[in-house]
Design a protein around this motif. Structure first.
Motif, PDB file in Angstrom:
ATOM      1  N   ASN A 110     -16.430 102.165  34.849  1.00  0.00           N
ATOM      2  CA  ASN A 110     -15.071 102.627  34.612  1.00  0.00           C
ATOM      3  C   ASN A 110     -14.988 103.485  33.352  1.00  0.00           C
ATOM      4  OD1 ASN A 110     -13.898 100.726  36.763  1.00  0.00           O
ATOM      5  ND2 ASN A 110     -15.062  99.381  35.407  1.00  0.00           N
ATOM      6  N   THR A 111     -15.200 102.864  32.212  1.00  0.00           N
ATOM      7  CA  THR A 111     -15.125 103.619  30.962  1.00  0.00           C
ATOM      8  C   THR A 111     -16.507 104.137  30.576  1.00  0.00           C
ATOM      9  OG1 THR A 111     -15.567 101.697  29.586  1.00  0.00           O
ATOM     10  CG2 THR A 111     -13.261 102.147  30.152  1.00  0.00           C
ATOM     11  N   GLY A 112     -16.504 105.090  29.660  1.00  0.00           N
ATOM     12  CA  GLY A 112     -17.752 105.648  29.189  1.00  0.00           C
ATOM     13  C   GLY A 112     -18.636 104.594  28.544  1.00  0.00           C
ATOM     14  N   ALA A 113     -18.037 103.775  27.700  1.00  0.00           N
ATOM     15  CA  ALA A 113     -18.823 102.753  26.996  1.00  0.00           C
ATOM     16  C   ALA A 113     -19.546 101.844  27.986  1.00  0.00           C
ATOM     17  CB  ALA A 113     -17.915 101.938  26.072  1.00  0.00           C
ATOM     18  N   GLU A 114     -18.898 101.526  29.080  1.00  0.00           N
ATOM     19  CA  GLU A 114     -19.549 100.679  30.094  1.00  0.00           C
ATOM     20  C   GLU A 114     -20.743 101.378  30.731  1.00  0.00           C
ATOM     21  OE1 GLU A 114     -16.591  98.178  32.738  1.00  0.00           O
ATOM     22  OE2 GLU A 114     -15.770 100.136  32.208  1.00  0.00           O
ATOM     23  N   ASN A 146     -24.157 109.824  16.014  1.00  0.00           N
ATOM     24  CA  ASN A 146     -23.905 109.556  17.443  1.00  0.00           C
ATOM     25  C   ASN A 146     -22.519 108.993  17.682  1.00  0.00           C
ATOM     26  OD1 ASN A 146     -23.803 106.469  17.920  1.00  0.00           O
ATOM     27  ND2 ASN A 146     -25.674 106.649  16.690  1.00  0.00           N
ATOM     28  N   PHE A 147     -22.008 109.252  18.865  1.00  0.00           N
ATOM     29  CA  PHE A 147     -20.852 108.505  19.371  1.00  0.00           C
ATOM     30  C   PHE A 147     -21.116 108.146  20.826  1.00  0.00           C
ATOM     31  CE2 PHE A 147     -16.884 107.675  21.483  1.00  0.00           C
ATOM     32  CZ  PHE A 147     -16.301 106.787  20.605  1.00  0.00           C
ATOM     33  N   HIS A 148     -21.164 106.839  21.106  1.00  0.00           N
ATOM     34  CA  HIS A 148     -21.414 106.405  22.476  1.00  0.00           C
ATOM     35  C   HIS A 148     -20.379 105.399  22.962  1.00  0.00           C
ATOM     36  CE1 HIS A 148     -25.255 108.519  22.604  1.00  0.00           C
ATOM     37  NE2 HIS A 148     -25.592 107.967  21.458  1.00  0.00           N
ATOM     38  N   GLY A 149     -19.338 105.134  22.163  1.00  0.00           N
ATOM     39  CA  GLY A 149     -18.312 104.197  22.606  1.00  0.00           C
ATOM     40  C   GLY A 149     -18.080 103.093  21.592  1.00  0.00           C
ATOM     41  N   VAL A 198     -29.362 110.039  23.629  1.00  0.00           N
ATOM     42  CA  VAL A 198     -28.963 111.187  22.823  1.00  0.00           C
ATOM     43  C   VAL A 198     -27.823 111.971  23.475  1.00  0.00           C
ATOM     44  CG1 VAL A 198     -30.681 112.751  23.859  1.00  0.00           C
ATOM     45  CG2 VAL A 198     -29.897 113.164  21.521  1.00  0.00           C
ATOM     46  N   GLU A 199     -26.936 112.514  22.656  1.00  0.00           N
ATOM     47  CA  GLU A 199     -25.946 113.471  23.124  1.00  0.00           C
ATOM     48  C   GLU A 199     -26.577 114.868  23.016  1.00  0.00           C
ATOM     49  OE1 GLU A 199     -21.939 112.402  20.991  1.00  0.00           O
ATOM     50  OE2 GLU A 199     -23.594 111.303  20.082  1.00  0.00           O
ATOM     51  N   PRO A 200     -26.566 115.659  24.097  1.00  0.00           N
ATOM     52  CA  PRO A 200     -27.159 117.008  24.044  1.00  0.00           C
ATOM     53  C   PRO A 200     -26.487 117.877  22.984  1.00  0.00           C
ATOM     54  CG  PRO A 200     -26.576 116.409  26.300  1.00  0.00           C
ATOM     55  CD  PRO A 200     -26.011 115.352  25.414  1.00  0.00           C
ATOM     56  N   THR A 231     -29.533 111.010  28.445  1.00  0.00           N
ATOM     57  CA  THR A 231     -28.539 111.853  27.783  1.00  0.00           C
ATOM     58  C   THR A 231     -27.135 111.332  28.082  1.00  0.00           C
ATOM     59  OG1 THR A 231     -28.557 113.398  29.642  1.00  0.00           O
ATOM     60  CG2 THR A 231     -29.911 113.965  27.752  1.00  0.00           C
ATOM     61  N   ASP A 232     -26.361 111.231  27.038  1.00  0.00           N
ATOM     62  CA  ASP A 232     -24.950 110.861  27.161  1.00  0.00           C
ATOM     63  C   ASP A 232     -24.162 112.154  27.355  1.00  0.00           C
ATOM     64  OD1 ASP A 232     -22.303 110.196  26.846  1.00  0.00           O
ATOM     65  OD2 ASP A 232     -22.624 108.819  25.173  1.00  0.00           O
ATOM     66  N   GLU A 233     -23.767 112.394  28.592  1.00  0.00           N
ATOM     67  CA  GLU A 233     -23.024 113.616  28.955  1.00  0.00           C
ATOM     68  C   GLU A 233     -21.553 113.292  29.226  1.00  0.00           C
ATOM     69  OE1 GLU A 233     -23.995 116.913  29.560  1.00  0.00           O
ATOM     70  OE2 GLU A 233     -26.188 116.862  29.615  1.00  0.00           O
ATOM     71  N   ILE A 234     -21.095 112.196  28.651  1.00  0.00           N
ATOM     72  CA  ILE A 234     -19.725 111.770  28.927  1.00  0.00           C
ATOM     73  C   ILE A 234     -18.711 112.833  28.495  1.00  0.00           C
ATOM     74  CG2 ILE A 234     -17.955 110.070  28.263  1.00  0.00           C
ATOM     75  CD1 ILE A 234     -20.266 107.979  28.223  1.00  0.00           C
ATOM     76  N   GLN A 235     -18.988 113.448  27.357  1.00  0.00           N
ATOM     77  CA  GLN A 235     -18.068 114.495  26.897  1.00  0.00           C
ATOM     78  C   GLN A 235     -18.643 115.908  27.124  1.00  0.00           C
ATOM     79  OE1 GLN A 235     -15.328 115.470  22.932  1.00  0.00           O
ATOM     80  NE2 GLN A 235     -16.176 113.464  23.172  1.00  0.00           N
ATOM     81  N   SER A 236     -19.949 116.052  27.027  1.00  0.00           N
ATOM     82  CA  SER A 236     -20.561 117.377  27.147  1.00  0.00           C
ATOM     83  C   SER A 236     -20.737 117.803  28.593  1.00  0.00           C
ATOM     84  CB  SER A 236     -21.931 117.380  26.455  1.00  0.00           C
ATOM     85  OG  SER A 236     -22.799 116.427  27.046  1.00  0.00           O
ATOM     86  N   GLY A 260     -18.739 110.449  32.490  1.00  0.00           N
ATOM     87  CA  GLY A 260     -17.451 109.749  32.457  1.00  0.00           C
ATOM     88  C   GLY A 260     -16.350 110.767  32.280  1.00  0.00           C
ATOM     89  N   LYS A 261     -15.356 110.427  31.496  1.00  0.00           N
ATOM     90  CA  LYS A 261     -14.265 111.339  31.139  1.00  0.00           C
ATOM     91  C   LYS A 261     -13.807 112.234  32.307  1.00  0.00           C
ATOM     92  CE  LYS A 261     -14.258 110.805  26.247  1.00  0.00           C
ATOM     93  NZ  LYS A 261     -15.380 110.587  25.332  1.00  0.00           N
ATOM     94  N   ALA A 262     -14.242 113.515  32.346  1.00  0.00           N
ATOM     95  CA  ALA A 262     -13.720 114.449  33.356  1.00  0.00           C
ATOM     96  C   ALA A 262     -14.098 114.086  34.785  1.00  0.00           C
ATOM     97  CB  ALA A 262     -14.192 115.868  33.048  1.00  0.00           C
TER      98      ALA A 262
HETATM   99  C1  LIG Z   1     -15.843 109.278  24.888  1.00  0.00           C
HETATM  100  C2  LIG Z   1     -17.298 109.062  24.795  1.00  0.00           C
HETATM  101  C3  LIG Z   1     -17.863 107.805  25.076  1.00  0.00           C
HETATM  102  C4  LIG Z   1     -17.047 106.580  25.372  1.00  0.00           C
HETATM  103  O1  LIG Z   1     -16.230 106.709  26.487  1.00  0.00           O
HETATM  104  P1  LIG Z   1     -14.987 105.711  26.665  1.00  0.00           P
HETATM  105  O2  LIG Z   1     -14.453 106.052  28.022  1.00  0.00           O
HETATM  106  O3  LIG Z   1     -14.032 105.994  25.561  1.00  0.00           O
HETATM  107  O4  LIG Z   1     -15.537 104.326  26.591  1.00  0.00           O
HETATM  108  C5  LIG Z   1     -19.238 107.701  25.033  1.00  0.00           C
HETATM  109  N1  LIG Z   1     -20.011 108.757  24.720  1.00  0.00           N
HETATM  110  C6  LIG Z   1     -19.512 109.974  24.435  1.00  0.00           C
HETATM  111  C7  LIG Z   1     -20.421 111.105  24.105  1.00  0.00           C
HETATM  112  C8  LIG Z   1     -18.126 110.162  24.440  1.00  0.00           C
HETATM  113  O5  LIG Z   1     -17.613 111.348  24.118  1.00  0.00           O
END
Ligand SMILES: *Cc1c(COP(=O)(O)O)cnc(C)c1O
Length: 408
Positions: A110-114, A146-149, A198-200, A231-236, A260-262
């Motif tokens: 559901n969420t990115g962190a998950e 880093n930001f991963h949640g 890693v975030e790209p 790679t964490d592509e949740i935002q990128s 995630g996200k979009a």
């Molecule tokens: C937003 C984000 C997350 C976390 O997603 P949530 O839906 O807020 O849990 C993880 N990694 C990256 C790179 C993000 O931008």
């Protein structure tokens, strides 16, 4: 007689939020009531161009009519089955995402962190079952900035002191290395490393683009030491940087991609990991799960959200207009600007420390009808929905120019 209640004002609604909510955010004081495309309106009817796009969760624009229709239609059929039963939406969602990405399997959350947690679990289990790391010894390399949640495990390896302060003790097994430094990774490699997370491009850190060849180097080190390249592509991902996935800029192929996200166009929280059999195969029935993960409403919304991205050329638009916008921002003459950097419509404008912080610029932009959010103290992030047009960007540029003149 029917009594019509007076709508609450901006200040009343802010007061209510502050009085009854936890104070874990410091939002700009705009109270949004409706949105369409790139625009949002506050409760007093003022219109703003949304330059944050909900941290790239609304790449497709607010309330995209096709995604809304998919949501409404699915809501009228079945919304939740839990994974105890199957639904007619899940298989097609998997298949479409695998065809789009070239990966063999998907695991939805559901969420990115998950989804990040899911990737961590996959990497650890792969380390024990496939690589042969001794039980309890798995190590994952992560990076400064880093930001991963926000789960307790994830904040445990954040470089941001505030994200951790007061929330320990933390999960062991993560090693933090400087972002962008391949030598540090080479040195840190050892037989217990199961993966690199890693975030790209680092988003929350202020649109930090690593040196050319960094992702290629990480991929090579992962191959050499038999570790997973995650790679964490949740935002990128999903078009933000002008490619479907940001890793494509260096022609690499991660072992695990987190999205995630979009993925659901801002209508719904949907996240997932993509991987091939060798990694995804570590999950057996009962190993991992989520009540809402992969529910039919989520699947229907995400399927349409991803179709809209490709069929309406949003990725291409991000590439073209991103280049245009970066160039225009770079041409602004101001002693406050240190650097403009970005890929696609994901742009950070970093101010010099003497500029007095990005927040006052964001507030001035808001007064002119643009919603931007400061990222850390000194960076203004520009990340509009990917449906924006050149004309609308010109409208924005005029206002950015005015703000830099006025605050000079
Ligand atoms: C937003 C984000 C997350 C976390 O997603 P949530 O839906 O807020 O849990 C993880 N990694 C990256 C790179 C993000 O931008």
């Amino acid at each position: 007689m029917e009594t019509k209640t007076k709508p609450l004002s901006t200040s009343e609604l802010i007061h209510m939020e502050e009085a009854y909510g936890a104070h874990n955010y410091h939002p700009l004081d705009v109270v949004i009531q409706k949105a369409e495309g790139i625009w949002v309106w506050d409760v007093e009817g003022n219109r703003f161009l949304d330059f944050l796009a909900s941290y790239s969760a609304v790449n497709q624009g607010h309330g995209h009519p096709r995604i809304r229709k998919a949501l409404m239609e699915q809501a009228g059929k079945v919304t939740l089955t839990s994974r105890a039963f199957r639904s007619d939406q899940l298989g097609p969602f998997y298949k479409e995402m695998c065809e789009l990405s070239g990966y063999g399997r998907m695991l939805p959350m559901n969420t990115g962190a998950e989804a990040v947690e899911t990737a961590i679990k996959a990497a650890r289990k792969w380390g024990y079952k496939v690589k042969g790391v001794p039980e309890g010894q798995a190590q994952i390399l992560v990076f400064t900035g880093n930001f991963h949640g926000r789960t307790t495990t994830i904040v445990g390896f954040s470089g941001e002191a505030q994200y951790k302060e007061g929330f320990g003790p933390f999960t062991p097994g993560f090693t933090m290395l400087p972002y962008g430094d391949l030598e540090a990774v080479r040195t840190a490699m050892n037989p217990n490393v199961v993966g690199i997370l890693v975030e790209p491009i680092q988003g929350e850190s202020g649109i930090i683009i690593p040196p050319d060849g960094y992702l290629k180097g990480l991929e090579a080190l992962c191959r050499e030491h038999k570790a997973l390249f995650i790679t964490d592509e949740i935002q990128s991902g999903l078009g933000r940087t002008g490619k479907m996935f940001a890793y494509e800029h260096e022609g690499v192929r991660p072992d695990v991609v987190i999205i995630g996200k979009a993925l659901a166009g801002g209508f719904y929280p949907v996240s997932a990991i993509l991987a091939d059999d060798e990694v995804m195969g570590v999950f057996n029935p009962g190993d991992h799960g989520s009540t809402f993960g992969g529910n039919p409403l989520a699947c229907a919304v995400a399927r349409e959200a991803v179709k809209v991205l490709t069929e309406e050329n949003m990725v291409q638009n991000s590439a073209e207009l991103g280049e245009y916008f970066i160039e225009k921002l770079r041409s602004i003459q101001s002693r406050h600007i240190r650097e403009v950097r970005g890929r696609g419509l994901w742009i950070g404008l970093e101010l010099v420390p003497q500029a007095g912080g990005a927040r006052r610029f964001c507030e001035a932009l808001m007064a002119k009808g643009m919603l931007c959010k400061e990222t850390h103290e000194h960076t203004i992030r520009f990340a509009p929905p990917l449906i924006i047009t050149r004309k609308e960007l010109d409208w924005a540029l005029e206002r950015v120019n005015q703000v830099f003149k006025e605050l000079d």
